[in-house]
Design a protein around this motif. Structure first.
Motif, PDB file in Angstrom:
ATOM      1  N   THR A  99       0.404  -1.589   0.302  1.00 49.83           N
ATOM      2  CA  THR A  99      -0.301   0.242   0.412  1.00 49.83           C
ATOM      3  C   THR A  99       0.733   1.776   0.200  1.00 49.83           C
ATOM      4  OG1 THR A  99      -1.977  -1.150   0.959  1.00 49.83           O
ATOM      5  CG2 THR A  99      -2.183   0.913   0.713  1.00 49.83           C
ATOM      6  N   GLY A 100       1.796   1.401   0.773  1.00 53.41           N
ATOM      7  CA  GLY A 100       2.280   2.740   0.538  1.00 53.41           C
ATOM      8  C   GLY A 100       3.482   2.688  -0.516  1.00 53.41           C
ATOM      9  N   GLN A 101       4.326   1.827  -1.098  1.00 51.41           N
ATOM     10  CA  GLN A 101       4.516   1.669  -2.450  1.00 51.41           C
ATOM     11  C   GLN A 101       3.674   2.255  -3.685  1.00 51.41           C
ATOM     12  OE1 GLN A 101       8.050   1.658  -2.070  1.00 51.41           O
ATOM     13  NE2 GLN A 101       8.512   1.819  -4.547  1.00 51.41           N
ATOM     14  N   TRP A 102       2.912   2.165  -3.557  1.00 57.03           N
ATOM     15  CA  TRP A 102       1.871   2.389  -4.588  1.00 57.03           C
ATOM     16  C   TRP A 102       0.846   3.143  -4.586  1.00 57.03           C
ATOM     17  CZ3 TRP A 102       1.185  -0.052  -9.620  1.00 57.03           C
ATOM     18  CH2 TRP A 102       2.022  -0.741 -10.381  1.00 57.03           C
ATOM     19  N   ASP A 157       0.798   6.659  -4.328  1.00 57.16           N
ATOM     20  CA  ASP A 157       0.372   7.296  -5.185  1.00 57.16           C
ATOM     21  C   ASP A 157       0.243   6.824  -6.513  1.00 57.16           C
ATOM     22  OD1 ASP A 157       1.824  10.386  -5.900  1.00 57.16           O
ATOM     23  OD2 ASP A 157       2.993   9.341  -7.295  1.00 57.16           O
ATOM     24  N   VAL A 158       0.524   5.803  -6.688  1.00 54.54           N
ATOM     25  CA  VAL A 158       0.193   5.642  -8.505  1.00 54.54           C
ATOM     26  C   VAL A 158      -1.784   5.198  -8.606  1.00 54.54           C
ATOM     27  CG1 VAL A 158       0.308   3.211 -10.322  1.00 54.54           C
ATOM     28  CG2 VAL A 158       2.229   4.456  -8.852  1.00 54.54           C
ATOM     29  N   LEU A 159      -1.977   4.507  -7.744  1.00 60.53           N
ATOM     30  CA  LEU A 159      -3.052   4.260  -7.244  1.00 60.53           C
ATOM     31  C   LEU A 159      -4.103   5.108  -7.176  1.00 60.53           C
ATOM     32  CD1 LEU A 159      -3.453   0.947  -5.065  1.00 60.53           C
ATOM     33  CD2 LEU A 159      -3.343   0.664  -7.531  1.00 60.53           C
ATOM     34  N   LEU A 160      -4.030   6.097  -6.062  1.00 60.30           N
ATOM     35  CA  LEU A 160      -4.769   7.228  -6.159  1.00 60.30           C
ATOM     36  C   LEU A 160      -4.562   8.424  -6.016  1.00 60.30           C
ATOM     37  CD1 LEU A 160      -5.890   6.095  -2.036  1.00 60.30           C
ATOM     38  CD2 LEU A 160      -6.839   5.802  -4.479  1.00 60.30           C
ATOM     39  N   LYS A 161      -3.882   8.607  -7.749  1.00 57.50           N
ATOM     40  CA  LYS A 161      -3.125   9.884  -8.125  1.00 57.50           C
ATOM     41  C   LYS A 161      -3.893  10.659  -8.714  1.00 57.50           C
ATOM     42  CE  LYS A 161       1.420  12.044 -10.601  1.00 57.50           C
ATOM     43  NZ  LYS A 161       1.983  11.338 -11.253  1.00 57.50           N
ATOM     44  N   ASN A 162      -4.765   9.393  -9.031  1.00 57.65           N
ATOM     45  CA  ASN A 162      -6.375  10.271 -10.339  1.00 57.65           C
ATOM     46  C   ASN A 162      -7.514  10.148  -9.675  1.00 57.65           C
ATOM     47  OD1 ASN A 162      -4.794   8.534 -12.142  1.00 57.65           O
ATOM     48  ND2 ASN A 162      -5.675  10.089 -13.711  1.00 57.65           N
ATOM     49  N   VAL A 163      -7.258  10.278  -8.673  1.00 54.35           N
ATOM     50  CA  VAL A 163      -8.600  10.243  -6.999  1.00 54.35           C
ATOM     51  C   VAL A 163      -8.154  11.942  -5.991  1.00 54.35           C
ATOM     52  CG1 VAL A 163      -9.825   9.459  -4.477  1.00 54.35           C
ATOM     53  CG2 VAL A 163      -8.819   7.943  -6.961  1.00 54.35           C
ATOM     54  N   LEU A 188     -11.203   3.218   4.223  1.00 52.96           N
ATOM     55  CA  LEU A 188     -11.511   4.800   4.491  1.00 52.96           C
ATOM     56  C   LEU A 188     -11.288   4.824   2.652  1.00 52.96           C
ATOM     57  CD1 LEU A 188     -11.484   6.439   7.762  1.00 52.96           C
ATOM     58  CD2 LEU A 188     -13.415   6.567   5.739  1.00 52.96           C
ATOM     59  N   LEU A 189      -9.419   4.565   2.680  1.00 56.00           N
ATOM     60  CA  LEU A 189      -8.473   4.896   1.714  1.00 56.00           C
ATOM     61  C   LEU A 189      -9.601   4.388   0.179  1.00 56.00           C
ATOM     62  CD1 LEU A 189      -4.853   4.407   2.029  1.00 56.00           C
ATOM     63  CD2 LEU A 189      -6.565   6.724   1.938  1.00 56.00           C
ATOM     64  N   GLY A 190     -10.325   3.258   0.353  1.00 48.75           N
ATOM     65  CA  GLY A 190     -10.873   2.992  -1.382  1.00 48.75           C
ATOM     66  C   GLY A 190     -12.352   4.003  -1.181  1.00 48.75           C
ATOM     67  N   PRO A 244      -8.676   1.943  -6.637  1.00 52.24           N
ATOM     68  CA  PRO A 244      -9.290   1.465  -4.934  1.00 52.24           C
ATOM     69  C   PRO A 244     -10.205   0.429  -5.237  1.00 52.24           C
ATOM     70  CG  PRO A 244      -9.963   4.290  -5.765  1.00 52.24           C
ATOM     71  CD  PRO A 244      -9.128   3.324  -6.955  1.00 52.24           C
ATOM     72  N   GLU A 245     -10.279  -0.333  -6.384  1.00 55.96           N
ATOM     73  CA  GLU A 245     -10.300  -1.675  -6.850  1.00 55.96           C
ATOM     74  C   GLU A 245      -9.370  -2.315  -6.345  1.00 55.96           C
ATOM     75  OE1 GLU A 245     -12.331  -3.046  -9.437  1.00 55.96           O
ATOM     76  OE2 GLU A 245     -13.217  -1.524 -10.291  1.00 55.96           O
ATOM     77  N   ILE A 246      -8.132  -1.274  -6.360  1.00 59.16           N
ATOM     78  CA  ILE A 246      -7.164  -2.259  -5.979  1.00 59.16           C
ATOM     79  C   ILE A 246      -7.556  -2.377  -4.581  1.00 59.16           C
ATOM     80  CG2 ILE A 246      -4.196  -2.976  -6.062  1.00 59.16           C
ATOM     81  CD1 ILE A 246      -5.201  -3.832  -8.854  1.00 59.16           C
ATOM     82  N   ILE A 247      -6.884  -1.101  -3.992  1.00 53.32           N
ATOM     83  CA  ILE A 247      -6.927  -1.207  -2.427  1.00 53.32           C
ATOM     84  C   ILE A 247      -7.706  -2.138  -1.882  1.00 53.32           C
ATOM     85  CG2 ILE A 247      -7.219   0.279  -1.179  1.00 53.32           C
ATOM     86  CD1 ILE A 247      -6.287   2.682  -2.138  1.00 53.32           C
ATOM     87  N   ASN A 248      -9.599  -2.424  -2.486  1.00 53.52           N
ATOM     88  CA  ASN A 248     -10.128  -2.860  -1.839  1.00 53.52           C
ATOM     89  C   ASN A 248      -9.858  -4.155  -1.788  1.00 53.52           C
ATOM     90  OD1 ASN A 248     -11.534  -0.358  -1.379  1.00 53.52           O
ATOM     91  ND2 ASN A 248     -12.841  -0.316  -3.531  1.00 53.52           N
TER      92      ASN A 248
END
Length: 423
Positions: free
Chosen positions: A225-228, A230-236, A284-286, A388-392
């Motif tokens: 989660t920490g490493q990704w 920025d990539v996963l939520l950059k467009n959120v 919450l992040l997802g 967010p799908e990856i986070i969920n």
């Protein structure tokens, strides 16, 4: 060994871990930019990021088996050489393979640091292992905070990513110099007279096998989660990298005050509460946007704060005969799990994005589309949904951990810690 000598070894250990964490923080901040500059897709970026996690278990496991033989000092000199080579090769990278090799070298260096420093801290602070391991490991999130802030500030001033990576050379040179001048004690297991045979027998304890499996989950929850993020939520959100800064900032504070928390709740109690908070933070992040994302990062940081050092501390305190090998197998298992999960999720992220774009669309065309164009906007919306799908999906892991740690908490109540003595 004098208190002054112990303090110098501890400070040098913290500096070496700082370099490890800077590599995570800075790479997390520049990962998306590397993809654009070298025309890499998410799967390739996932493979490059995972390479650090491959090198880590390779080095930490091998280091765990040889540290009692060659000594901790030689391992840390090797870590310095690998860090230096990896950082320089990253700065002068020209594409996928140079980034792959440089990240692998840095991963090997990071694993070698853990292979030597975890048993070193447990040896020089044998009466307070879990607390001091938390104090040592606060420099991991601490370095990520420093690294992500460097990326954020340097980007504002238009300073290139090569200089950002080059900043890691400063603590690298310092810790290399300090370790070269200091003398080291034997590991706690060797000093106590526990034989190698007794150590290997202890590795087959069912409780140790369970902790290895649980390490898979705690490491993935924290480090993937920490490493990704920025990539996963950059467009959120426009401030995705600051989510990582907030999360790791909370971890620094939490680990600094680990002593009273661990002593009041016990390691298993801490791990149970950590799993609950990590699950709540990931949820919450997802499922959030705006300021609620920062609330999620805050709660998630509180959750993963104690995972890594407390897992190591639990093994060192309750299964001390496993020695340096036990601690390093734990670290290697965690990083290996993260490397595999990162590759799988990198590929899954690409698939989710492709599924949300028009059929037959070329990802290369969309990635090179001009900002503000219809293609760029479609790609942005696809990424906004995929992250967010990856986070969920990852949320499942801390939910399972909560159940298992609850059972372990009940099992460990009233059990006496194993004493470290020869059989």
């Amino acid at each position: 060994m004098s208190a002054i000598q112990k303090n110098k070894l501890f400070v040098a250990s913290c500096l070496s871990l700082l370099v490890t964490s800077l590599s995570f923080g800075i790479r997390a901040g520049i990962l998306g930019r590397l993809g654009v500059e070298f025309e890499l897709n998410a799967q390739q970026l996932g493979t490059i990021a995972a390479t650090a996690f491959w090198g880590f278990p390779l080095a930490v496991i091998i280091g765990g088996f040889v540290v009692d033989i060659i000594g901790m000092k030689k391992l840390l000199v090797a870590a310095f050489v690998f860090h230096l080579a990896g950082i320089l090769l990253t700065i002068f990278a020209g594409g996928y393979w140079s980034l792959f090799i440089s990240t692998l070298l840095i991963g090997i260096a990071n694993g070698t640091v853990e292979a030597a420093c975890n048993p070193l801290v447990a040896t020089i602070h044998a009466d307070n292992k879990t607390t001091k391991l938390n104090h040592f490991h606060l420099w991991f999130p601490g370095g990520i905070v420093i690294g992500t802030l460097l990326v954020f500030l340097f980007d504002k001033f238009g300073i290139g990513w090569q200089i950002q990576v080059g900043m890691m050379l400063i603590p690298t040179v310092i810790y290399g110099y300090l370790f070269s001048k200091l003398s080291f004690p034997p590991t706690e297991r060797v000093a106590s007279g526990v034989s190698s045979i007794d150590m290997y027998k202890a590795l087959f304890n069912p409780l140790f096998a369970l902790m290895i499996i649980l390490m898979f989950g705690t490491a993935i929850t924290e480090l993937f989660t920490g490493q990704w993020i920025d990539v996963l939520l950059k467009n959120v959100t426009d401030n995705a990298i600051l989510l990582l800064t907030l999360e790791t900032g909370v971890m620094v504070i939490g680990r600094a005050f680990a002593g009273p928390v661990v002593h009041r709740l016990s390691p298993t109690g801490v791990l149970l509460i950590s799993s609950i908070l990590a699950a709540a933070g990931l949820y919450l992040l997802g499922h959030s946007s705006g300021n609620m994302l920062f609330v999620g990062a805050l709660i998630f940081g509180m959750g993963v704060c104690y995972f890594w050092p407390t897992m190591l501390g639990f093994v060192s305190e309750n299964l001390p005969k496993t020695g340096a090998v036990g601690m390093n197998l734990m670290g290697g298992a965690g990083m290996f799990a993260v490397s595999v999960y990162t590759i799988i999720m990198g590929s899954r992220y690409d698939e989710l994005i492709a599924a949300k774009l028009p059929q037959g669309a070329s990802m290369l065309d969309y990635n090179s589309a001009a900002p503000g164009s219809e293609m760029a906007n479609l790609l942005s919306e696809a990424k906004k949904a995929a992250g967010p799908e990856i986070i969920n999906f990852t949320l499942i892991i801390p939910i399972v951990l909560t159940v298992v740690f609850a059972l372990l908490f009940v099992y460990m109540r009233g059990k006496k810690k194993e004493t470290l003595s020869a059989a």
